[in-house]
Design a protein around this motif. Sequence first.
Motif, short mmCIF file in Angstrom:
data_model
loop_
_atom_site.label_atom_id
_atom_site.label_comp_id
_atom_site.label_asym_id
_atom_site.label_seq_id
_atom_site.Cartn_x
_atom_site.Cartn_y
_atom_site.Cartn_z
N THR A 271 -21.11 20.88 21.95
CA THR A 271 -22.51 20.49 21.74
C THR A 271 -22.94 19.50 22.82
O THR A 271 -22.10 18.85 23.45
CB THR A 271 -22.70 19.87 20.35
N LYS A 272 -24.23 19.40 23.02
CA LYS A 272 -24.77 18.49 24.03
C LYS A 272 -24.73 17.05 23.51
O LYS A 272 -24.86 16.81 22.32
CB LYS A 272 -26.22 18.88 24.37
N VAL A 273 -24.57 16.11 24.43
CA VAL A 273 -24.57 14.70 24.05
C VAL A 273 -25.91 14.34 23.40
O VAL A 273 -26.97 14.69 23.90
CB VAL A 273 -24.34 13.82 25.29
N ASP A 274 -25.83 13.65 22.28
CA ASP A 274 -27.04 13.19 21.59
C ASP A 274 -26.72 11.85 20.94
O ASP A 274 -25.57 11.39 20.95
CB ASP A 274 -27.48 14.22 20.56
N SER A 275 -27.75 11.24 20.36
CA SER A 275 -27.53 9.94 19.73
C SER A 275 -26.62 10.06 18.51
O SER A 275 -25.78 9.20 18.27
CB SER A 275 -28.86 9.31 19.35
N LYS A 276 -26.77 11.15 17.72
CA LYS A 276 -25.92 11.33 16.55
C LYS A 276 -25.93 12.81 16.16
O LYS A 276 -26.98 13.40 15.94
CB LYS A 276 -26.42 10.48 15.37
N THR A 277 -24.74 13.41 16.10
CA THR A 277 -24.62 14.84 15.78
C THR A 277 -23.51 15.02 14.76
O THR A 277 -22.41 14.47 14.92
CB THR A 277 -24.30 15.65 17.05
N PHE A 278 -23.78 15.82 13.70
CA PHE A 278 -22.76 16.12 12.70
C PHE A 278 -21.98 17.36 13.14
O PHE A 278 -22.56 18.40 13.45
CB PHE A 278 -23.38 16.37 11.34
N ILE A 279 -20.64 17.22 13.16
CA ILE A 279 -19.77 18.33 13.56
C ILE A 279 -19.04 18.90 12.36
O ILE A 279 -19.02 20.09 12.13
CB ILE A 279 -18.73 17.86 14.62
N ASP B 279 -22.89 20.88 41.21
CA ASP B 279 -22.83 20.86 39.75
C ASP B 279 -23.18 19.46 39.28
O ASP B 279 -22.40 18.52 39.44
CB ASP B 279 -21.44 21.27 39.27
N ALA B 280 -24.36 19.32 38.69
CA ALA B 280 -24.86 18.00 38.30
C ALA B 280 -23.92 17.32 37.31
O ALA B 280 -23.76 16.10 37.33
CB ALA B 280 -26.25 18.12 37.70
N THR B 281 -23.27 18.09 36.44
CA THR B 281 -22.40 17.49 35.43
C THR B 281 -21.16 16.85 36.05
O THR B 281 -20.54 15.98 35.44
CB THR B 281 -21.96 18.54 34.40
N LYS B 282 -20.80 17.28 37.27
CA LYS B 282 -19.59 16.74 37.91
C LYS B 282 -19.86 15.52 38.75
O LYS B 282 -18.93 14.80 39.11
CB LYS B 282 -18.94 17.83 38.77
N VAL B 283 -21.12 15.28 39.09
CA VAL B 283 -21.41 14.17 40.00
C VAL B 283 -22.27 13.08 39.36
O VAL B 283 -22.44 12.01 39.93
CB VAL B 283 -22.12 14.68 41.27
N ILE B 284 -22.82 13.34 38.18
CA ILE B 284 -23.67 12.34 37.56
C ILE B 284 -22.83 11.14 37.11
O ILE B 284 -21.68 11.29 36.68
CB ILE B 284 -24.45 12.94 36.36
N ASP C 297 -24.04 15.77 29.68
CA ASP C 297 -22.72 16.32 29.42
C ASP C 297 -22.71 17.15 28.13
O ASP C 297 -23.53 16.96 27.23
CB ASP C 297 -21.68 15.20 29.28
N ASP C 298 -21.73 18.08 28.07
CA ASP C 298 -21.40 18.77 26.83
C ASP C 298 -20.12 18.16 26.28
O ASP C 298 -19.24 17.74 27.04
CB ASP C 298 -21.20 20.27 27.07
N ILE C 299 -20.02 18.13 24.96
CA ILE C 299 -18.85 17.53 24.29
C ILE C 299 -18.13 18.60 23.48
O ILE C 299 -18.77 19.36 22.76
CB ILE C 299 -19.29 16.37 23.36
N ILE C 300 -16.80 18.65 23.62
CA ILE C 300 -16.00 19.58 22.83
C ILE C 300 -15.31 18.81 21.71
O ILE C 300 -14.79 17.70 21.93
CB ILE C 300 -14.98 20.33 23.71
N VAL C 301 -15.34 19.38 20.50
CA VAL C 301 -14.82 18.69 19.30
C VAL C 301 -13.95 19.65 18.50
O VAL C 301 -14.33 20.82 18.30
CB VAL C 301 -15.96 18.16 18.41
#
Length: 877
Positions: A533-541, A482-487, A519-523
């Motif tokens: 949502t996926k990590v990005d430079s700037k995201t409105f939640i 799982d790439a998300t667990k080892v990156i 990574d994915d981010i939970i908000v």
Amino acid sequence: MSEDNNELINEQDDNSETITRVTGMYKDWFLDYASYVILERAVPAIEDGFKPVQRRIMHSMKDLDDGRYNKVANIVGHTMQYHPHGDASIADAMVQIGQKDLLIDTQGNWGNILTGDRAAASRYIEARLSKFALDVVYNPKITEWQSSYDARRKEPVNLPVMFPLLLAQGGEGIAVGLSTKILPHNFIELIDASVKHLKGKRFTILPDFPTAGIADFSNYNDGLRGGKVRVRAKISQLDKNTLVITEIPFGTNTSSLIDSILKANDKGKIKIKKIEDNTAANVEILVHLPSGISPDKTIDALYAFTNCESSISPLGCVIEDNKPYFVGVSEMLRRSTDNTVQLLKSNLEIKLSEFQEQWHFASLERIFIEKRVYRDIEEQDTWKGVIKAIDKGLQPHIKHLKRAITEEDIVRLTEIRIKRISKFDIDKAQQKIDALEDQIAEVKHHLANLIDYSIAYFERLKKEYGEGRERKTEIRTFEDVDATKVIIRNTKLYVNREEGFIGTSLRRDEYVCDCSDIDDIIVFTNHGKMMVTKVDSKTFIGKDIIHVAVFKKKDKRTIYNMIYRDGNKGPTYIKRFAVTSVTRDREYDMTNGNKSSKIWYFSANPNGEAEVITIHLRQAGSIKKLKWDIDFADVLIKGRASKGNLVTKYSVKKIELKEKGVSTLKPRKIWFDDTVQRLNVDTRGELIGEFRGEDRLLIITQSGMLKTILPELSTHFDNDMIVLEKWIPKKPISVIYFNGEKEMYYVKRFLIENEGKEESFISEHPNTQLEIVSTDWKPMAEIEFTKERGKDRKDNETINLEEFIAIKGISALGNQLTKDKVNQVNILESLPYEAPEEVNAIDIEVVDETVESSDSKETSEDKPNPKEDDSGQGTLF
């Protein structure tokens, strides 16, 4: 060029589109070119496993063979008599054959498949046919011949190869609209499979690569289109800050592998300090890690983000009857084995014919001399008379011959010299005839038992040429990384809670955590909304963010505790839930869905912790009780879409944290899957035990090393591991070992004092050998003594290791086991013992941890419904 060949018909329709029809030569040339490339350049023949250029090289080497080395440039020049292309293509093809170390005995710098270094120029390197090639590739008597491209010489249509050569060497080529990729297989395994086929048994063959490595052949699909082979480098931990790569995947070399590691490091996917390439005859790449970086996670990251793991798609395509033929490797082996049987049969039939001819002439020669038939020609004046006289003289003595006498036979008799006639020995002549009869009988026996003869032929090849050709590639089933667990967390996440933005570019706002760009981010927001949502430079939640974290898919152990108000003036509810699967960028409502709902209290607990909180109500009317405590441990964990339990229908003033909680989840059960050599929580393999937060694994290796580690699922294990179990700190470890320095057996018992540290518990002398290690409370062992000359063998002795020696330090030498000579030591069944029970906090059972689909939603209120007390002040738990 004819007018027909230049014809181009242009037609224009109403939309002014031009349609060009190609005719004449242009129509045929492409098909001719494609056919030529497929048949004469790229794809090997199924009969002998050679492409045309390879076949011509082998034929030329046989032409030049005198047992000594030839300059490759000389061989290339000789091959150009048969091959219509230039010297470069011949030299490259010859180097490829030589690097496979099967048909050509090489001398000089032929390149290195491990490092990717090229061979020296053909004028500097030399070659000759190997003994194996001379044995299995050539037999002019059963070879079909054809004219060379310029009709000046003869070349073989196919070489009579009596071995599954194509599968042993592999083959790869790209033609026009067609390609082939046949992977190399193990020499010994191919012979074993051929023998099984001849015996009518089933067989399975899997590739074996010259670069070794580890391979997963679960989806090999017999080498047909659609199959896939995953290959990995062999990576081990040299020390806590160094990894060593000792084998590489097929299709790569050390240079390309190191480049891919450096690129992954530059992109921030892995973190390394430096790389050393010490490759010579064997691969050795040292990967130095910065302090604090997990070696196990880095190994997985190397597989996920570099060429340390690659995927190969095989495609079995060969030429049969001048047409491409798609076939699996099992059928290739069957066809090759059957072809070998037919070639052996043809060879035996030729031998039989030759022996019979020798017997026939030897018999005639004996009659001719012994019966003095040669005297009958003394009175003949003409050649016809001589022939007739000899024929007449032989007739009374030829009834036992197998065929009639021909004029050629009589001519051969006239060519016998007088000296040979004068020294003719009847006994020797009869011995020769008897020997020929034995040989004829033997060949006939082989023809009558052709399958047994073929099996013996393959077994001879295995015996003579199989040494040193054991399997190199380790067969193993891989677990997906799982790439998300080892990156490596290569970027930082920030949040603007008030405005509702998250991202990696908000450097002036609040720092949340390190994360990676995949990574994915939970908000969660204060209005009860949740989004992943996926990590990005700037995201409105959404405004008023109350919780931000990296989201772990299928995470059942992170439990969210929440108290919310339903609507503007509605009742207050409490709920506990996990978020295991969602649709990315979709907004979910964690409340009952009414407008103006508000979260009073929220906490995220990575191990299901349940805190105690205090509820404060606003003074209103006749409410008597304005304050009471609630323990989240009394609330059942349910789905994230559940409504929750009623806390109060009155207005809440505030909620305070009174006491931090402990985990309410059951201990995590961990299994070890020996197939993939990995830990898991999916019930695969052998159950190791139930683990809480600080519980550790005990690992002991055959080399006398031990350590305790936290049970992380990314952990890699050494091949010489002999003990893997849950570590009980107060449980002693018992060891019997042979001390190489003192040449005696010793016993020791000890406890592990330094958890997390790798330690050696036997001496480092090269002759020191670990015999027995036991983690039982009361282990028993049996000593078998060696019989000494002139003495009776001493009876076996049983010892209780607990009584034999007290618990000492791990570095202690121990007590001598015995003064007598020991043949071997055996572990016996341990004595019964009740281990002291571990005292642990009582767990609250989790009744609902089901994984919901992203679109599921509960509509009814959870049951049982809470009851309010007489004063209506809150929920009674």
